[in-house]
Design an enzyme around this catalytic site. Structure first.
Site, PDB file in Angstrom:
ATOM      1  N   ARG A 197      11.856  -8.898  13.879  1.00 46.99           N
ATOM      2  CA  ARG A 197      10.933  -8.176  14.754  1.00 46.99           C
ATOM      3  C   ARG A 197       9.757  -9.064  15.118  1.00 46.99           C
ATOM      4  O   ARG A 197       9.264  -9.816  14.286  1.00 46.99           O
ATOM      5  CB  ARG A 197      10.424  -6.914  14.059  1.00 46.99           C
ATOM      6  CG  ARG A 197      11.419  -5.761  14.112  1.00 46.99           C
ATOM      7  CD  ARG A 197      10.914  -4.598  13.305  1.00 46.99           C
ATOM      8  NE  ARG A 197       9.441  -4.520  13.375  1.00 46.99           N
ATOM      9  CZ  ARG A 197       8.705  -3.704  12.623  1.00 46.99           C
ATOM     10  NH1 ARG A 197       9.283  -2.918  11.756  1.00 46.99           N
ATOM     11  NH2 ARG A 197       7.406  -3.691  12.741  1.00 46.99           N
ATOM     12  N   LYS A 243       0.819  -1.209   0.000  1.00 47.94           N
ATOM     13  CA  LYS A 243       0.000   0.000   0.000  1.00 47.94           C
ATOM     14  C   LYS A 243       0.861   1.270   0.000  1.00 47.94           C
ATOM     15  O   LYS A 243       0.545   2.234  -0.707  1.00 47.94           O
ATOM     16  CB  LYS A 243      -0.938  -0.022   1.215  1.00 47.94           C
ATOM     17  CG  LYS A 243      -1.899   1.138   1.293  1.00 47.94           C
ATOM     18  CD  LYS A 243      -3.051   0.813   2.212  1.00 47.94           C
ATOM     19  CE  LYS A 243      -2.614   0.610   3.662  1.00 47.94           C
ATOM     20  NZ  LYS A 243      -2.544   1.857   4.435  1.00 47.94           N
ATOM     21  N   ARG A 278      -2.402 -10.299  12.238  1.00 52.06           N
ATOM     22  CA  ARG A 278      -2.715  -8.962  11.701  1.00 52.06           C
ATOM     23  C   ARG A 278      -3.552  -9.057  10.433  1.00 52.06           C
ATOM     24  O   ARG A 278      -4.447  -8.246  10.201  1.00 52.06           O
ATOM     25  CB  ARG A 278      -1.426  -8.185  11.430  1.00 52.06           C
ATOM     26  CG  ARG A 278      -0.961  -7.387  12.632  1.00 52.06           C
ATOM     27  CD  ARG A 278       0.529  -7.210  12.663  1.00 52.06           C
ATOM     28  NE  ARG A 278       1.043  -6.353  11.612  1.00 52.06           N
ATOM     29  CZ  ARG A 278       2.302  -6.395  11.160  1.00 52.06           C
ATOM     30  NH1 ARG A 278       3.151  -7.267  11.670  1.00 52.06           N
ATOM     31  NH2 ARG A 278       2.694  -5.579  10.233  1.00 52.06           N
ATOM     32  N   ARG A 303     -11.158   2.599   8.659  1.00 52.04           N
ATOM     33  CA  ARG A 303     -10.682   1.261   9.016  1.00 52.04           C
ATOM     34  C   ARG A 303     -11.848   0.374   9.471  1.00 52.04           C
ATOM     35  O   ARG A 303     -11.677  -0.822   9.611  1.00 52.04           O
ATOM     36  CB  ARG A 303      -9.724   1.325  10.198  1.00 52.04           C
ATOM     37  CG  ARG A 303      -8.292   1.630   9.918  1.00 52.04           C
ATOM     38  CD  ARG A 303      -7.454   0.409   9.679  1.00 52.04           C
ATOM     39  NE  ARG A 303      -6.179   0.418  10.370  1.00 52.04           N
ATOM     40  CZ  ARG A 303      -5.159   1.225  10.114  1.00 52.04           C
ATOM     41  NH1 ARG A 303      -5.267   2.147   9.204  1.00 52.04           N
ATOM     42  NH2 ARG A 303      -4.043   1.113  10.784  1.00 52.04           N
ATOM     43  N   ARG A 338      12.019 -11.248   6.527  1.00 50.98           N
ATOM     44  CA  ARG A 338      12.590  -9.930   6.784  1.00 50.98           C
ATOM     45  C   ARG A 338      13.388  -9.911   8.083  1.00 50.98           C
ATOM     46  O   ARG A 338      12.919 -10.359   9.116  1.00 50.98           O
ATOM     47  CB  ARG A 338      11.413  -8.964   6.893  1.00 50.98           C
ATOM     48  CG  ARG A 338      11.766  -7.542   6.670  1.00 50.98           C
ATOM     49  CD  ARG A 338      10.606  -6.796   6.082  1.00 50.98           C
ATOM     50  NE  ARG A 338       9.633  -6.453   7.109  1.00 50.98           N
ATOM     51  CZ  ARG A 338       8.558  -5.714   6.859  1.00 50.98           C
ATOM     52  NH1 ARG A 338       8.303  -5.281   5.644  1.00 50.98           N
ATOM     53  NH2 ARG A 338       7.721  -5.443   7.822  1.00 50.98           N
TER      54      ARG A 338
HETATM   55  P1  ATP Z   1       0.263  -0.322   8.107  1.00 50.94           P
HETATM   56  O1  ATP Z   1       1.223  -1.443   8.069  1.00 50.94           O
HETATM   57  O2  ATP Z   1      -0.921  -0.512   7.214  1.00 50.94           O
HETATM   58  O3  ATP Z   1       0.891   1.039   7.997  1.00 50.94           O
HETATM   59  P2  ATP Z   1      -0.042   0.321  10.887  1.00 50.94           P
HETATM   60  O4  ATP Z   1      -0.586  -0.524  11.978  1.00 50.94           O
HETATM   61  O5  ATP Z   1       1.342   0.805  10.928  1.00 50.94           O
HETATM   62  O6  ATP Z   1      -0.379  -0.451   9.563  1.00 50.94           O
HETATM   63  P3  ATP Z   1      -0.926   3.061  10.693  1.00 50.94           P
HETATM   64  O7  ATP Z   1      -1.916   3.432   9.653  1.00 50.94           O
HETATM   65  O8  ATP Z   1       0.459   3.548  10.551  1.00 50.94           O
HETATM   66  O9  ATP Z   1      -1.043   1.503  10.772  1.00 50.94           O
HETATM   67  O10 ATP Z   1      -1.538   3.446  12.097  1.00 50.94           O
HETATM   68  C1  ATP Z   1      -0.848   3.252  13.308  1.00 50.94           C
HETATM   69  C2  ATP Z   1      -1.832   3.076  14.437  1.00 50.94           C
HETATM   70  O11 ATP Z   1      -2.721   4.204  14.488  1.00 50.94           O
HETATM   71  C3  ATP Z   1      -2.753   1.882  14.295  1.00 50.94           C
HETATM   72  O12 ATP Z   1      -2.168   0.726  14.813  1.00 50.94           O
HETATM   73  C4  ATP Z   1      -3.971   2.321  15.120  1.00 50.94           C
HETATM   74  O13 ATP Z   1      -3.743   2.195  16.503  1.00 50.94           O
HETATM   75  C5  ATP Z   1      -4.056   3.786  14.800  1.00 50.94           C
HETATM   76  N1  ATP Z   1      -4.943   4.070  13.643  1.00 50.94           N
HETATM   77  C6  ATP Z   1      -4.584   4.541  12.421  1.00 50.94           C
HETATM   78  N2  ATP Z   1      -5.652   4.700  11.623  1.00 50.94           N
HETATM   79  C7  ATP Z   1      -6.732   4.352  12.356  1.00 50.94           C
HETATM   80  C8  ATP Z   1      -8.124   4.286  12.099  1.00 50.94           C
HETATM   81  N3  ATP Z   1      -8.639   4.651  10.918  1.00 50.94           N
HETATM   82  N4  ATP Z   1      -8.925   3.866  13.099  1.00 50.94           N
HETATM   83  C9  ATP Z   1      -8.438   3.515  14.285  1.00 50.94           C
HETATM   84  N5  ATP Z   1      -7.143   3.532  14.595  1.00 50.94           N
HETATM   85  C10 ATP Z   1      -6.277   3.945  13.647  1.00 50.94           C
END
Ligand code: ATP
Ligand code: MG
Length: 220
Positions: free
Chosen positions: A158, A17, A169, A91, A125
């Site tokens: 990790r 993404k 996940r 989300r 990884r």
């Molecule tokens: P990715 O690998 O898709 O980037 P990620 O878990 O790193 O996944 P991020 O989008 O960077 O996701 O968001 C980090 C954190 O912020 C999430 O784990 C969540 O706690 C919170 N978060 C982000 N977007 C939302 C959302 N739309 N609704 C609820 N919590 C969110």
């Protein structure tokens, strides 16, 4: 163009993404809004929202819908003069329903990469913790197995890159995203792109988007 283009990108962790988003921004000049980035900046600034969101983020939980909807709506309200790409929000189905009350989306693009492909990709990884350098046993191996190229220090896997964590996940992603996709399917704005690699998916995404927005550059 009379109306500003508004789109959402969906994709599981490890689906590419980030790569596809950055190419969309590069070639189509949309403004990028990432819910994760917005939250992290609130945390850094120690705002009320940031302080309450931090607890959830630290434990890998979703921040409550109500908070997210307020936060993202106010960001979007300040962007009504540009086309945008929304990433990480909505989300949940509740977030999607709230968003649809303020904004009419033109497109929801979903990256459909098989779970097994993602698991294989992530589980190979290895990370050098102090520098953040990332290797892959297959695609980008270190010169010496298990050691960082520059420092010779040991590489680690990790916790959340281990197969079981990745699987968990992916399950969570599917459970949250299913109802979202159903909604966008009903609205007739969902477009799925199936594939296993960003370089293979991207030309199709590029071609499809050209039907909506003029591109600044070529497909590659
Ligand atoms: P990715 O690998 O898709 O980037 P990620 O878990 O790193 O996944 P991020 O989008 O960077 O996701 O968001 C980090 C954190 O912020 C999430 O784990 C969540 O706690 C919170 N978060 C982000 N977007 C939302 C959302 N739309 N609704 C609820 N919590 C969110
Ligand atoms: Mg992230």
């Amino acid at each position: 163009m009379s109306k500003l283009f508004k789109m959402v990108i969906l994709g599981a962790p490890g689906s590419g993404k980030g790569t596809i988003s950055s190419r969309i921004l590069r070639d189509f000049g949309l403004k990028h809004l990432s819910s994760g980035d917005i939250l992290r900046s609130q945390v850094l600034k120690k705002t009320d929202v940031g302080q309450m969101a931090e607890k959830y983020m630290k434990s890998g939980k979703l921040v409550p819908d109500e908070t997210m909807v307020k936060l993202i709506s106010s960001e979007l309200a300040g962007m009504n003069t540009s086309a945008w790409l929304l990433d990480g929000f909505p989300r949940t189905r509740a977030q999607a329903e709230a968003l649809s009350q303020h904004e009419k989306l033109d497109l929801v693009l979903s990256l459909e990469v098989p779970d097994e492909v993602i698991i294989e990709r992530i589980k190979g990884r290895w990370t050098h913790l102090t520098s953040g350098r990332i290797y892959h046993t297959e695609f980008n191996p270190p010169k010496e197995p298990g050691k960082d190229d520059l420092t010779g220090e040991p590489l680690v896997q990790r916790e959340d890159d281990k197969a079981e964590s990745v699987r968990r996940r992916l399950e969570l992603y599917a459970a949250n995203t299913g109802p979202l996709k159903a909604l966008y399917q009903e609205l007739g704005i969902l477009e799925n792109f199936h594939g296993t690699e960003s370089n293979e998916i991207w030309p199709r995404v590029h071609k499809y988007l050209q039907g909506f927005i003029p591109a600044k550059g070529g497909p590659f």
